[in-house]
Write a protein that holds these residues in place. Structure first.
Motif, mmCIF file in Angstrom:
data_model
loop_
_atom_site.group_PDB
_atom_site.id
_atom_site.type_symbol
_atom_site.label_atom_id
_atom_site.label_comp_id
_atom_site.label_asym_id
_atom_site.label_seq_id
_atom_site.Cartn_x
_atom_site.Cartn_y
_atom_site.Cartn_z
ATOM 1 N N ARG A 180 0.827 -1.211 0.000
ATOM 2 C CA ARG A 180 0.000 0.000 0.000
ATOM 3 C C ARG A 180 0.860 1.259 0.000
ATOM 4 O O ARG A 180 0.534 2.251 -0.674
ATOM 5 C CB ARG A 180 -0.918 0.000 1.224
ATOM 6 C CG ARG A 180 -1.843 1.230 1.292
ATOM 7 C CD ARG A 180 -2.860 1.100 2.404
ATOM 8 N NE ARG A 180 -2.267 1.212 3.741
ATOM 9 C CZ ARG A 180 -2.103 0.210 4.578
ATOM 10 N NH1 ARG A 180 -2.468 -1.024 4.226
ATOM 11 N NH2 ARG A 180 -1.573 0.393 5.773
ATOM 12 N N HIS A 181 1.971 1.224 0.734
ATOM 13 C CA HIS A 181 2.763 2.443 0.912
ATOM 14 C C HIS A 181 3.935 2.581 -0.060
ATOM 15 O O HIS A 181 4.474 3.680 -0.202
ATOM 16 C CB HIS A 181 3.310 2.502 2.333
ATOM 17 C CG HIS A 181 2.280 2.848 3.368
ATOM 18 N ND1 HIS A 181 1.700 4.095 3.445
ATOM 19 C CD2 HIS A 181 1.716 2.099 4.344
ATOM 20 C CE1 HIS A 181 0.828 4.102 4.444
ATOM 21 N NE2 HIS A 181 0.812 2.915 4.997
ATOM 22 N N PHE A 182 4.324 1.495 -0.738
ATOM 23 C CA PHE A 182 5.549 1.541 -1.526
ATOM 24 C C PHE A 182 5.354 0.957 -2.918
ATOM 25 O O PHE A 182 4.539 0.062 -3.127
ATOM 26 C CB PHE A 182 6.668 0.775 -0.816
ATOM 27 C CG PHE A 182 7.045 1.355 0.520
ATOM 28 C CD1 PHE A 182 7.937 2.425 0.607
ATOM 29 C CD2 PHE A 182 6.496 0.848 1.696
ATOM 30 C CE1 PHE A 182 8.285 2.965 1.830
ATOM 31 C CE2 PHE A 182 6.828 1.392 2.921
ATOM 32 C CZ PHE A 182 7.725 2.456 2.996
ATOM 33 N N VAL A 183 6.166 1.471 -3.850
ATOM 34 C CA VAL A 183 6.198 0.998 -5.235
ATOM 35 C C VAL A 183 7.585 0.413 -5.495
ATOM 36 O O VAL A 183 8.594 1.057 -5.180
ATOM 37 C CB VAL A 183 5.923 2.147 -6.223
ATOM 38 C CG1 VAL A 183 6.000 1.654 -7.659
ATOM 39 C CG2 VAL A 183 4.570 2.783 -5.931
ATOM 40 N N PRO A 184 7.676 -0.801 -6.066
ATOM 41 C CA PRO A 184 8.994 -1.400 -6.295
ATOM 42 C C PRO A 184 9.685 -0.853 -7.543
ATOM 43 O O PRO A 184 9.057 -0.614 -8.573
ATOM 44 C CB PRO A 184 8.677 -2.886 -6.460
ATOM 45 C CG PRO A 184 7.276 -2.923 -6.985
ATOM 46 C CD PRO A 184 6.576 -1.728 -6.392
ATOM 47 N N PHE A 185 10.996 -0.655 -7.403
ATOM 48 C CA PHE A 185 11.850 -0.216 -8.509
ATOM 49 C C PHE A 185 13.098 -1.081 -8.523
ATOM 50 O O PHE A 185 13.675 -1.374 -7.466
ATOM 51 C CB PHE A 185 12.287 1.250 -8.332
ATOM 52 C CG PHE A 185 11.218 2.256 -8.582
ATOM 53 C CD1 PHE A 185 11.194 2.990 -9.757
ATOM 54 C CD2 PHE A 185 10.219 2.475 -7.640
ATOM 55 C CE1 PHE A 185 10.214 3.933 -9.993
ATOM 56 C CE2 PHE A 185 9.230 3.417 -7.857
ATOM 57 C CZ PHE A 185 9.216 4.152 -9.038
ATOM 58 N N ARG A 186 13.518 -1.478 -9.702
ATOM 59 C CA ARG A 186 14.815 -2.131 -9.835
ATOM 60 C C ARG A 186 15.884 -1.045 -9.915
ATOM 61 O O ARG A 186 15.693 -0.020 -10.580
ATOM 62 C CB ARG A 186 14.861 -3.004 -11.085
ATOM 63 C CG ARG A 186 16.229 -3.634 -11.333
ATOM 64 C CD ARG A 186 16.187 -4.649 -12.444
ATOM 65 N NE ARG A 186 17.529 -5.111 -12.777
ATOM 66 C CZ ARG A 186 17.818 -6.317 -13.231
ATOM 67 N NH1 ARG A 186 16.849 -7.191 -13.424
ATOM 68 N NH2 ARG A 186 19.051 -6.657 -13.519
#
Length: 369
Positions: free
Chosen positions: A79-85
């Motif tokens: 809910r609080h975070f978006v994943p990035f490589r």
């Protein structure tokens, strides 16, 4: 500050191991940062992950009391975070090593076999930056010595081992083995079993300013240990076989660490580290603090590293740093306290893919603009 282009957005379904990792084990690690940040906010790293963007996640984490179920923890992070490589610089692969908190016997006084001091920060050591750094010092120096009204390089390891600080009352404690003391310098913290029956903890306070030089690399360059076999265990074994060359090798690392005593804290957790919270084995990560922002969740994918019989694919929280940890896709995995943790940490030298979980608030603000 804009978010670095080294971050490439992906989905949670693209994270190898995300669905099988016990992410609830990382939630208390993150929550400790949330409480610490309410006392003193973390600073923003150069890659543009603004510390203020964590406010909503921090507030929600502080509001959750007690143990957290796996499903609750997973929903929290998603809910609080978006994943990035994170793209490694110049196409290089990401890389992880391991570290731990040594546990050694120590004496409050230098007597008998206890002849090796660990020092507190000297009063003539001063912080410097690019604005007041003397021209004759390398730009990497963050510390210097005030002598005769001007700043000069501080005493290095060789000078201090030869007595440059003797007689100034700077000794925190005394150890029986120089190699043990050296590896405490490398790890940056220790749990001390004192001869009076008490337990003390010490952690990093400052350093001489000289660049860190890994003695494993020195031994490899000298042809003493094949580079692919350099581990902490191999280095210790070589030093034990060659006591007459210990000074020669250790003095290649001119960097010298000063310590401070910290509260013992919770016994099942590690030392208080750079993010001002106690570390948690297998969930705390040391990163390049110049680039990254403390409290950032990282999902580390190191498939060739096996811990507990499974590939190392875990959610970890950025809570520490180190001189050798440089670059956007470089990390040091905290493996715990004592000899068993050291045995695991000492052989970790593996390629890894780093994923940063960035606050959704950054996305709402236009990727950190």
């Amino acid at each position: 500050m804009s978010l670095s282009t080294l971050f490439r957005p992906i989905s949670y379904s693209d994270l190898p191991g995300w669905s099988t990792d016990t992410v609830s084990a990382a939630f208390p690690t993150f929550r400790r940062c949330a409480f610490q940040a309410s006392l003193r906010p973390y600073r923003t790293g150069r890659l543009g992950v603004r510390a203020e963007a964590f406010a909503e996640a921090f507030a929600d984490a502080r509001a959750i009391v007690g143990a957290v179920a796996e499903e609750t923890a997973r929903r929290f992070f998603e809910r609080h975070f978006v994943p990035f490589r994170i793209e490694a610089e110049q196409g290089a692969a990401g890389f992880v090593t391991g570290y731990y908190e040594p546990e050694v016997e120590a004496s409050p006084v230098g007597e008998g076999r206890f002849t090796v001091p660990l020092y507190r920060r000297p009063d003539d050591l001063v912080d410097v930056d690019g604005q007041d750094l003397p021209r004759d010092l390398d730009p990497s120096f963050a510390f210097a010595r005030c002598a005769g009204g001007r700043l000069v390089a501080y005493h290095d390891r060789q000078a201090i081992d030869r007595g440059a600080l003797a007689g100034r009352g700077l000794e925190l404690c005394w150890l029986a083995d120089r190699v043990d003391a050296f590896f405490i310098h490398v790890q940056g913290a220790a749990r001390l079993s004192m001869t009076d029956g008490t337990t003390r903890r010490i952690t990093y306070a400052a350093k001489s300013g000289h660049p860190f030089t890994g003695i494993g690399g020195v031994l490899a360059e000298l042809g003493e240990i094949p580079r692919e076999r350099v581990t902490m265990q191999a280095i210790r074994a070589w030093l034990a076989r060659n006591p007459h060359r210990v000074d020669e090798i250790l003095w290649h690392n001119r960097s010298y660490i000063f310590f401070r005593e910290t509260p013992a804290g919770e016994s099942d957790l590690g030392p208080v580290a750079a993010a001002k919270v106690q570390l948690e084995a297998g969930r705390s990560l040391a990163v390049d603090r110049i680039l990254h922002t403390f409290a950032t969740p990282f999902f580390v994918d190191a498939p060739d590293l096996s811990v507990d019989g499974r590939p190392y694919r875990r959610l970890m929280i950025a809570q520490d740093t180190g001189s050798a940890i440089t670059g956007p896709a470089r990390g040091d995995l905290f493996m715990g306290t004592g000899g068993a943790a050291g045995s695991v940490a000492g052989v970790i030298r593996h390629k890894a893919v780093f994923h940063a979980l960035l606050p959704r608030a950054l996305m709402r603000e236009g990727r950190g603009q």
